[in-house]
Design a protein around this motif. Structure first.
Motif, short mmCIF file in Angstrom:
data_model
loop_
_atom_site.label_atom_id
_atom_site.label_comp_id
_atom_site.label_asym_id
_atom_site.label_seq_id
_atom_site.Cartn_x
_atom_site.Cartn_y
_atom_site.Cartn_z
N ASP A 22 61.72 45.18 53.18
CA ASP A 22 60.57 46.04 53.45
C ASP A 22 60.29 46.86 52.18
N ARG A 23 59.28 47.71 52.21
CA ARG A 23 58.86 48.42 51.00
C ARG A 23 59.93 49.38 50.48
N ARG A 24 60.85 49.80 51.35
CA ARG A 24 61.93 50.69 50.93
C ARG A 24 63.14 49.94 50.39
N GLY A 25 63.09 48.62 50.48
CA GLY A 25 64.18 47.80 49.95
C GLY A 25 65.20 47.39 50.98
N HIS A 26 65.02 47.78 52.23
CA HIS A 26 65.95 47.38 53.28
C HIS A 26 65.82 45.88 53.52
N ARG B 208 52.38 46.64 55.61
CA ARG B 208 51.17 46.24 56.32
C ARG B 208 50.06 45.89 55.34
N GLY B 209 49.61 44.62 55.39
CA GLY B 209 48.53 44.15 54.54
C GLY B 209 48.90 43.89 53.10
N VAL B 210 50.21 43.93 52.77
CA VAL B 210 50.65 43.80 51.37
C VAL B 210 51.89 42.92 51.29
N GLU B 211 51.96 42.12 50.23
CA GLU B 211 53.16 41.35 49.91
C GLU B 211 53.43 41.51 48.42
N VAL B 212 54.69 41.72 48.06
CA VAL B 212 55.10 41.78 46.65
C VAL B 212 56.19 40.74 46.44
N GLY B 213 55.93 39.81 45.55
CA GLY B 213 56.89 38.76 45.25
C GLY B 213 57.49 38.93 43.87
N VAL B 214 58.77 38.64 43.75
CA VAL B 214 59.49 38.75 42.48
C VAL B 214 60.21 37.43 42.25
N LEU B 215 59.93 36.77 41.14
CA LEU B 215 60.43 35.42 40.87
C LEU B 215 61.01 35.36 39.46
N VAL C 24 60.51 37.90 34.25
CA VAL C 24 60.33 37.93 35.70
C VAL C 24 58.83 37.85 36.00
N TYR C 25 58.48 36.89 36.82
CA TYR C 25 57.11 36.76 37.30
C TYR C 25 56.99 37.55 38.61
N TRP C 26 55.99 38.41 38.69
CA TRP C 26 55.77 39.17 39.91
C TRP C 26 54.31 39.04 40.34
N TRP C 27 54.07 39.20 41.62
CA TRP C 27 52.70 39.19 42.13
C TRP C 27 52.59 40.14 43.31
N ILE C 28 51.39 40.62 43.51
CA ILE C 28 51.07 41.49 44.65
C ILE C 28 49.81 40.96 45.29
N SER C 29 49.85 40.64 46.56
CA SER C 29 48.61 40.34 47.29
C SER C 29 48.37 41.47 48.29
N TYR C 30 47.12 41.87 48.42
CA TYR C 30 46.81 43.00 49.29
C TYR C 30 45.41 42.83 49.87
N PHE D 180 52.52 51.24 42.77
CA PHE D 180 53.58 50.91 43.72
C PHE D 180 54.85 51.69 43.40
N GLY D 181 54.66 52.91 42.91
CA GLY D 181 55.80 53.73 42.53
C GLY D 181 56.70 54.10 43.68
N ALA D 182 56.18 54.05 44.92
CA ALA D 182 57.00 54.41 46.08
C ALA D 182 57.76 53.23 46.65
N TRP D 183 57.57 52.04 46.07
CA TRP D 183 58.27 50.86 46.56
C TRP D 183 59.67 50.80 45.94
N HIS D 184 60.47 49.90 46.48
CA HIS D 184 61.87 49.82 46.06
C HIS D 184 62.01 49.20 44.66
N ASP D 185 63.14 49.49 44.04
CA ASP D 185 63.50 48.89 42.76
C ASP D 185 63.68 47.38 42.95
N PRO D 186 63.21 46.52 42.05
CA PRO D 186 62.71 46.79 40.69
C PRO D 186 61.20 46.79 40.58
N ILE D 187 60.47 46.92 41.69
CA ILE D 187 59.02 46.73 41.66
C ILE D 187 58.33 47.73 40.72
N PRO D 188 58.57 49.03 40.82
CA PRO D 188 57.90 49.95 39.89
C PRO D 188 58.24 49.66 38.42
#
Length: 375
Positions: A73-77, A189-196, A203-209, A222-230
């Protein structure tokens, strides 16, 4: 037998490599000044890796095999774990990832250099095989239209067919350098963040929203999302940040062929990226088309190509739309809670079986024909 390929992206170059492999003379016409592909990275599922093997494309060191990761989830759980060893045992191949530029280079290397033309804008394609372009014309035995989601050839062949439709989401994409990053997909909700992860600590990353079309917020926050996204977003240079509205061919085509022309890749079945199968399906097209044309009977080969590729690729396209609605486009709080609970109940071994009907596909074996000898 001479084939002309309109478009030098993944599908076009894959088709050229396959046709050359079974003994055709090939000319690839790319209107851009250089061969390349818009985008940062690409995931290559086992079905695509098997296609590349059959096409004789050597990816070499740039291919990164993905290791353990999972959904968060967005908090990294952690929601569920993805078991790479179980995935590879089931499919016989890993999930791979590569820079798009490296994939294009590998595909180019499988095609004779004198078959590739850049700066060649196609101005006319006829069903009898005549292709006119800036700099000349060719009477081809076969024409492959691999000219993308806004295909001009498709519009010529099916002038009343609906244009691509907005998928409901837009996407940011980029590449950053961050050692030790693991594979992950994170939802809100309404968002996906992928890390590849790619090779060399890239690292290739993408965000769909979910958003209205035509809106670009500039730089994603996306500063409030879990590491390493920001950290990944901060490490991506502004000039390397990509943003695109997502479109797909909402109404399936009634046929992928007309006359001596075959539509391939996004020109035939553009789909949203929620399964990571757009490029993979184009490579499937390329192998099936090459196999169908190995007998040099164009009419029979085109019928076989359409019969095999249209049902499967359109099914994958429908599944991609469905997965978007169940995943990154889901906004109802009750539904998202139920989705998370259902995923948490899945054991890691069950997770790797998701989508096996798509990624387990195996290409036909291509006959090996020696290229024509020059006098």
């Amino acid at each position: 037998m001479h084939a002309v390929v309109v478009g030098g992206g993944i599908g076009g170059l894959g088709a050229a490599a396959g046709l050359h492999r079974v003994g055709w003379q090939v000319t690839v016409l790319e209107q851009a000044p250089d061969f390349g592909d818009v985008g940062a990275g690409i995931s290559l599922w086992p079905n695509a890796l098997r296609c590349l093997d059959e096409l004789g494309v050597d990816l070499g060191d740039p291919l990164a095999a993905q290791r353990d990761g999972g959904f968060r989830d967005r908090r990294g759980h952690r929601i569920t774990r993805w078991d790479s060893a179980a995935f590879e045992r089931l499919h016989g191949r890993p999930l791979g990832a590569i820079h798009r530029r490296d994939l294009i280079t590998a595909l180019k290397n499988a095609v004779p250099a004198d078959s590739l033309r850049t700066g060649a804008k196609v101005t006319e394609v006829r069903e009898d095989g005549l292709v006119r372009f800036d700099g000349g014309e060719i009477n081809a035995d076969l024409v492959i239209a691999a000219d993308g989601i806004r295909s001009g050839v498709r519009r010529t062949l099916f002038p009343r067919h609906p244009e691509p439709v907005y998928a409901g989401s837009a996407a940011f994409r980029g590449i950053a350098r961050r050692p030790g990053t693991e594979l992950s997909t994170s939802f809100d909700r309404g968002v996906e963040v992928g890390v590849l992860p790619l090779t060399g600590d890239d690292v290739y990353w993408w965000i769909s929203y979910l958003t209205e079309p035509g809106r670009n917020p500039g730089r994603p926050d996306f500063g409030a999302w879990h590491d390493p996204i920001p950290a990944l977003l901060d490490a991506t240079p502004p000039e390397a940040l990509l943003h695109h509205d997502l479109y797909h061919l909402g109404t399936p085509l009634p046929a992928y062929t007309r006359g001596r022309i075959a539509l391939l890749g996004d020109a035939a079945h553009a789909m949203p990226p929620f399964l990571g199968q757009g490029g993979c399906q184009a490579l499937e097209d390329a192998v099936v088309l090459a196999n169908a044309m190995s007998t040099k009977d164009v009419a029979k080969g085109l019928r076989a190509y359409d019969d095999e590729r249209r049902p499967r690729s359109q099914k994958v396209a429908r599944e991609s739309v469905r997965m978007g609605k169940l995943g990154p486009q889901l906004t109802n709080p009750v539904a998202t809670t139920l989705r998370t609970a259902a995923l948490k109940m899945l054991p890691a071994k069950a997770t790797v079986r998701m989508g096996a009907g798509i990624t387990g596909w195996r290409p036909p074996r291509l006959p090996r024909s020696a290229p024509p000898r020059t006098p």
